[in-house]
Every structure is written in structure tokens, then in C-alpha cells.
Write a protein that holds these residues in place. Sequence first.
Motif, PDB file in Angstrom:
ATOM      1  N   GLY A 143       0.547  -1.095  -0.071  1.00 32.32           N
ATOM      2  CA  GLY A 143       0.014  -0.030   0.235  1.00 32.32           C
ATOM      3  C   GLY A 143       0.862   1.177   0.333  1.00 32.32           C
ATOM      4  N   LYS A 144       1.993   1.011  -0.287  1.00 31.92           N
ATOM      5  CA  LYS A 144       2.921   2.478   0.287  1.00 31.92           C
ATOM      6  C   LYS A 144       2.699   2.980  -1.366  1.00 31.92           C
ATOM      7  N   GLY A 145       2.425   2.393  -2.578  1.00 31.27           N
ATOM      8  CA  GLY A 145       2.621   3.206  -3.747  1.00 31.27           C
ATOM      9  C   GLY A 145       4.495   3.103  -3.823  1.00 31.27           C
ATOM     10  N   LEU A 146       4.575   3.742  -4.958  1.00 30.45           N
ATOM     11  CA  LEU A 146       5.639   4.021  -5.991  1.00 30.45           C
ATOM     12  C   LEU A 146       5.659   5.638  -6.455  1.00 30.45           C
ATOM     13  N   ASP A 147       7.190   6.329  -5.208  1.00 32.07           N
ATOM     14  CA  ASP A 147       7.484   7.360  -6.138  1.00 32.07           C
ATOM     15  C   ASP A 147       8.003   7.710  -6.466  1.00 32.07           C
ATOM     16  N   PRO A 148       7.914   8.467  -7.418  1.00 27.84           N
ATOM     17  CA  PRO A 148       7.129   9.770  -7.423  1.00 27.84           C
ATOM     18  C   PRO A 148       5.585   9.434  -7.710  1.00 27.84           C
ATOM     19  N   ALA A 149       5.308   8.999  -8.859  1.00 28.93           N
ATOM     20  CA  ALA A 149       3.877   8.822  -9.504  1.00 28.93           C
ATOM     21  C   ALA A 149       3.150   8.481  -8.470  1.00 28.93           C
ATOM     22  N   PHE A 150       3.029   7.169  -7.891  1.00 30.37           N
ATOM     23  CA  PHE A 150       2.157   6.681  -7.559  1.00 30.37           C
ATOM     24  C   PHE A 150       1.634   6.542  -5.794  1.00 30.37           C
ATOM     25  N   PRO A 151       0.661   7.423  -5.245  1.00 27.77           N
ATOM     26  CA  PRO A 151       0.254   7.807  -3.916  1.00 27.77           C
ATOM     27  C   PRO A 151       0.686   6.740  -3.058  1.00 27.77           C
ATOM     28  N   SER A 152       1.138   6.759  -1.847  1.00 30.70           N
ATOM     29  CA  SER A 152       0.313   5.325  -0.364  1.00 30.70           C
ATOM     30  C   SER A 152      -1.140   5.662  -0.008  1.00 30.70           C
ATOM     31  N   ILE A 153      -1.441   4.559   0.057  1.00 31.11           N
ATOM     32  CA  ILE A 153      -2.806   4.631   0.228  1.00 31.11           C
ATOM     33  C   ILE A 153      -2.859   4.235   1.911  1.00 31.11           C
ATOM     34  N   GLU A 154      -1.348   4.020   2.744  1.00 35.18           N
ATOM     35  CA  GLU A 154      -1.080   3.764   3.823  1.00 35.18           C
ATOM     36  C   GLU A 154      -1.259   4.983   4.557  1.00 35.18           C
ATOM     37  N   LYS A 155      -3.128   4.545   5.563  1.00 35.51           N
ATOM     38  CA  LYS A 155      -3.561   5.494   6.959  1.00 35.51           C
ATOM     39  C   LYS A 155      -3.651   6.858   5.958  1.00 35.51           C
ATOM     40  N   SER A 156      -4.527   6.294   4.741  1.00 35.02           N
ATOM     41  CA  SER A 156      -4.288   7.735   4.368  1.00 35.02           C
ATOM     42  C   SER A 156      -5.751   9.062   4.057  1.00 35.02           C
ATOM     43  N   GLY A 213      -4.293  15.268 -12.181  1.00 29.87           N
ATOM     44  CA  GLY A 213      -3.649  16.120 -10.841  1.00 29.87           C
ATOM     45  C   GLY A 213      -3.176  16.200 -10.122  1.00 29.87           C
ATOM     46  N   PRO A 214      -2.217  17.291  -9.640  1.00 26.64           N
ATOM     47  CA  PRO A 214      -1.435  17.439  -8.405  1.00 26.64           C
ATOM     48  C   PRO A 214      -2.338  17.164  -7.334  1.00 26.64           C
ATOM     49  N   LEU A 215      -1.635  16.050  -6.827  1.00 22.73           N
ATOM     50  CA  LEU A 215      -2.507  16.323  -5.103  1.00 22.73           C
ATOM     51  C   LEU A 215      -1.170  15.829  -3.808  1.00 22.73           C
ATOM     52  N   GLU A 216      -1.425  16.474  -2.977  1.00 24.02           N
ATOM     53  CA  GLU A 216      -1.181  16.012  -1.733  1.00 24.02           C
ATOM     54  C   GLU A 216      -1.934  14.664  -0.708  1.00 24.02           C
ATOM     55  N   VAL A 217      -0.713  13.399  -0.330  1.00 26.38           N
ATOM     56  CA  VAL A 217      -1.286  12.543   0.350  1.00 26.38           C
ATOM     57  C   VAL A 217      -0.046  12.549   1.775  1.00 26.38           C
ATOM     58  N   ASN A 218      -0.706  12.668   2.814  1.00 26.85           N
ATOM     59  CA  ASN A 218      -0.032  12.812   4.361  1.00 26.85           C
ATOM     60  C   ASN A 218       1.324  13.388   3.658  1.00 26.85           C
ATOM     61  N   GLY A 219       1.117  15.118   3.226  1.00 21.61           N
ATOM     62  CA  GLY A 219       2.649  15.721   3.279  1.00 21.61           C
ATOM     63  C   GLY A 219       3.523  15.038   2.414  1.00 21.61           C
ATOM     64  N   LYS A 220       3.403  14.404   1.324  1.00 17.48           N
ATOM     65  CA  LYS A 220       3.731  14.511   0.303  1.00 17.48           C
ATOM     66  C   LYS A 220       3.077  15.036  -0.717  1.00 17.48           C
ATOM     67  N   LYS A 221       3.773  15.455  -2.523  1.00 16.98           N
ATOM     68  CA  LYS A 221       3.251  16.358  -3.622  1.00 16.98           C
ATOM     69  C   LYS A 221       3.418  14.908  -3.760  1.00 16.98           C
ATOM     70  N   TYR A 222       2.633  14.732  -5.262  1.00 13.28           N
ATOM     71  CA  TYR A 222       2.930  13.943  -6.489  1.00 13.28           C
ATOM     72  C   TYR A 222       2.230  14.606  -7.619  1.00 13.28           C
ATOM     73  N   ASP A 223       3.045  15.383  -8.238  1.00 14.46           N
ATOM     74  CA  ASP A 223       2.726  16.047  -9.963  1.00 14.46           C
ATOM     75  C   ASP A 223       1.154  15.255 -10.858  1.00 14.46           C
ATOM     76  N   GLY A 224       1.046  14.152 -10.056  1.00 13.95           N
ATOM     77  CA  GLY A 224      -0.661  13.829 -11.198  1.00 13.95           C
ATOM     78  C   GLY A 224      -0.796  13.869 -12.653  1.00 13.95           C
ATOM     79  N   LEU A 225       1.404  13.749 -12.774  1.00 14.87           N
ATOM     80  CA  LEU A 225       0.702  13.566 -15.142  1.00 14.87           C
ATOM     81  C   LEU A 225       0.417  12.278 -15.229  1.00 14.87           C
ATOM     82  N   VAL A 226       0.419  11.642 -13.893  1.00 12.37           N
ATOM     83  CA  VAL A 226       0.510   9.731 -14.202  1.00 12.37           C
ATOM     84  C   VAL A 226      -1.231   9.718 -13.588  1.00 12.37           C
ATOM     85  N   PRO A 227      -2.392   9.735 -14.417  1.00 10.71           N
ATOM     86  CA  PRO A 227      -3.115   9.701 -13.478  1.00 10.71           C
ATOM     87  C   PRO A 227      -3.917   8.467 -13.249  1.00 10.71           C
ATOM     88  N   MET A 228      -4.807   8.493 -12.204  1.00 11.71           N
ATOM     89  CA  MET A 228      -5.040   7.089 -11.365  1.00 11.71           C
ATOM     90  C   MET A 228      -6.306   6.158 -12.555  1.00 11.71           C
TER      91      MET A 228
END
Length: 135
Positions: free
Chosen positions: A25-38, A58-73
Motif C-alpha cells: 500500500g506504500k505506492g511508488l514515488d514519485p508517481a503513485f501515492p501511498s494509500i497507507e493511513k490515508s 492532477g497534482p495532489l498531496e497525500v500525508n504531506g507528500k506532493k505528487y505531480d499527478g502526471l500519471v493519472p489514477m
Amino acid sequence: KKQYLAGQEIYFREGLCVTCHQPNGKGLDPAFPSIEKSPWVTEDPDRLIKITLYGLMGPLEVNGKKYDGLVPMTPFGGMLKDPEIAAVLTFVRNSFGNKADPIQPEQVKKIRDANPGRMMFYNTEELLKEHPFKK
């Protein structure tokens, strides 16, 4: 428990959730956010259902970490039925340090029915306008 286990099976299918969000659930930085404790996962269930049905770009922030959102969900509305989406979201909302109420298929159907024919991604700004985070 049955719904949770069905959701676990869906999460770990090749090409679905596990591919980007990883087995832990920790995702893959820098593209895929963690879903841990989210809060993206545990707060507003309608927001999470919309992300899953229609995708997110689009860009988003998850638990204080920014993701550029260039790779969409990826939008899974065309690939998974309402009971499958409810099951996988119930699994995610109760795994990876998350604890939240299960999602029912009727909740998914309500969102899908309210957005007939929607094919486009949500963007972060639009989604958070509809479903802001708790202060």
C-alpha cells in the motif's frame, strides 16, 4: 469478512490496484501515492468511490507528500462491477493502517447513477470542491 476477502483478491489482481499502490500500500514515488493511513481512503467514501470509478488526474498531496499527478489514477468504472468496487474499497479502507466503514454496492451504484455517461477523469481541484477534507 467475506467482502473484505473478495476485495483483497481484486486488489492483488495483475494490472489493478497492486500494480501502482504495491502489495504494502506504500505506492511508488514519485508517481503513485501511498494509500497507507490515508485520509483519501478513510474519509469521505463518495470521494473514494468517484476516484475509483472515474480516475483522478492532477497534482495532489497525500500525508504531506506532493505528487505531480502526471500519471493519472486509472478509472475502473468500466472494468469492475459495483459489488467488486465496494469490495476492493472495503479492503483498502481496512488495510495498510486504515480503519473505516465498509463500502456497500448501493453506495457505488448511487454515484454511478448520478453521473450517467461520465467517462472523463476527475481532476483534484474539482473533486476536492465536491468533497473537501475535514479540517
